[in-house]
Design a protein around this motif. Sequence first.
Motif, PDB file in Angstrom:
ATOM      1  N   GLY A 155       0.815  -1.195   0.000  1.00 27.28           N
ATOM      2  CA  GLY A 155       0.000   0.000   0.000  1.00 27.28           C
ATOM      3  C   GLY A 155       0.853   1.251   0.000  1.00 27.28           C
ATOM      4  O   GLY A 155       2.025   1.218   0.377  1.00 27.28           O
ATOM      5  N   TRP A 156       0.245   2.352  -0.394  1.00 25.28           N
ATOM      6  CA  TRP A 156       1.026   3.587  -0.561  1.00 25.28           C
ATOM      7  C   TRP A 156       1.665   4.065   0.728  1.00 25.28           C
ATOM      8  O   TRP A 156       2.708   4.713   0.705  1.00 25.28           O
ATOM      9  N   SER A 157       1.041   3.768   1.862  1.00 24.11           N
ATOM     10  CA  SER A 157       1.587   4.211   3.142  1.00 24.11           C
ATOM     11  C   SER A 157       2.854   3.463   3.525  1.00 24.11           C
ATOM     12  O   SER A 157       3.627   3.943   4.351  1.00 24.11           O
ATOM     13  N   GLY A 158       3.054   2.288   2.949  1.00 21.03           N
ATOM     14  CA  GLY A 158       4.198   1.466   3.294  1.00 21.03           C
ATOM     15  C   GLY A 158       4.001   0.620   4.531  1.00 21.03           C
ATOM     16  O   GLY A 158       4.891  -0.159   4.895  1.00 21.03           O
ATOM     17  N   PHE A 159       2.847   0.721   5.164  1.00 21.43           N
ATOM     18  CA  PHE A 159       2.582  -0.028   6.385  1.00 21.43           C
ATOM     19  C   PHE A 159       1.731  -1.268   6.162  1.00 21.43           C
ATOM     20  O   PHE A 159       1.642  -2.106   7.058  1.00 21.43           O
ATOM     21  N   ILE A 160       1.110  -1.381   5.003  1.00 19.25           N
ATOM     22  CA  ILE A 160       0.248  -2.502   4.686  1.00 19.25           C
ATOM     23  C   ILE A 160       0.843  -3.269   3.511  1.00 19.25           C
ATOM     24  O   ILE A 160       1.104  -2.685   2.455  1.00 19.25           O
ATOM     25  N   THR A 161       1.047  -4.555   3.700  1.00 21.46           N
ATOM     26  CA  THR A 161       1.566  -5.403   2.640  1.00 21.46           C
ATOM     27  C   THR A 161       0.752  -6.678   2.546  1.00 21.46           C
ATOM     28  O   THR A 161       0.051  -7.063   3.493  1.00 21.46           O
ATOM     29  N   HIS A 162       0.829  -7.306   1.405  1.00 22.12           N
ATOM     30  CA  HIS A 162       0.169  -8.577   1.182  1.00 22.12           C
ATOM     31  C   HIS A 162       1.131  -9.516   0.476  1.00 22.12           C
ATOM     32  O   HIS A 162       1.861  -9.093  -0.425  1.00 22.12           O
ATOM     33  N   TYR A 163       1.113 -10.778   0.876  1.00 25.34           N
ATOM     34  CA  TYR A 163       1.879 -11.811   0.205  1.00 25.34           C
ATOM     35  C   TYR A 163       0.999 -13.010  -0.069  1.00 25.34           C
ATOM     36  O   TYR A 163       0.185 -13.409   0.771  1.00 25.34           O
ATOM     37  N   ALA A 164       1.169 -13.572  -1.253  1.00 24.10           N
ATOM     38  CA  ALA A 164       0.500 -14.828  -1.538  1.00 24.10           C
ATOM     39  C   ALA A 164       1.001 -15.895  -0.575  1.00 24.10           C
ATOM     40  O   ALA A 164       2.170 -15.896  -0.176  1.00 24.10           O
ATOM     41  N   ASP A 165       0.112 -16.809  -0.202  1.00 26.85           N
ATOM     42  CA  ASP A 165       0.498 -17.857   0.737  1.00 26.85           C
ATOM     43  C   ASP A 165       1.707 -18.644   0.239  1.00 26.85           C
ATOM     44  O   ASP A 165       2.544 -19.081   1.033  1.00 26.85           O
ATOM     45  N   SER A 166       1.806 -18.808  -1.064  1.00 22.06           N
ATOM     46  CA  SER A 166       2.867 -19.614  -1.638  1.00 22.06           C
ATOM     47  C   SER A 166       4.247 -18.990  -1.507  1.00 22.06           C
ATOM     48  O   SER A 166       5.257 -19.687  -1.674  1.00 22.06           O
ATOM     49  N   VAL A 167       4.317 -17.688  -1.212  1.00 26.56           N
ATOM     50  CA  VAL A 167       5.614 -17.018  -1.146  1.00 26.56           C
ATOM     51  C   VAL A 167       5.912 -16.427   0.220  1.00 26.56           C
ATOM     52  O   VAL A 167       7.006 -15.883   0.424  1.00 26.56           O
TER      53      VAL A 167
END
Length: 122
Positions: A51-63
């Motif tokens: 996310g633009w704030s740099g505080f929210i991220t997402h990762y696929a379960d596989s990685v």
Amino acid sequence: QVQLVESGGGLVQAGGSLRLSCAASGRTFTYTMGWFRQAPGKEREVVAADGWSGFITHYADSVKGRFTISRVNAKNTVYLQMNSLKPEDTAVYYCAAGERARLTNKDEYDYWGQGTQVTVSS
């Protein structure tokens, strides 16, 4: 208007590492940035997003635990550090940017790079 250029792909053995870079021409300070990949015969899928704030991220379960997304706003660049690579990680990897995109919704991203090939041998 934003243009994205990926680099850093290549051929590595299983267990190896690569770092992908995405250089943006045009400011992306308030944009969601994501990495997607597409293997032959498969749908394009989100790998990691920030996310633009740099505080929210997402990762696929596989990685999860293997890949890390980061961005350096001063360089207008986003990175994907890929460790412990597996043959199933083989795909074309795309960088994407979205002004209002939710992290995992590829249809909401506005700009896409041309992709960089990552091949992991067994």
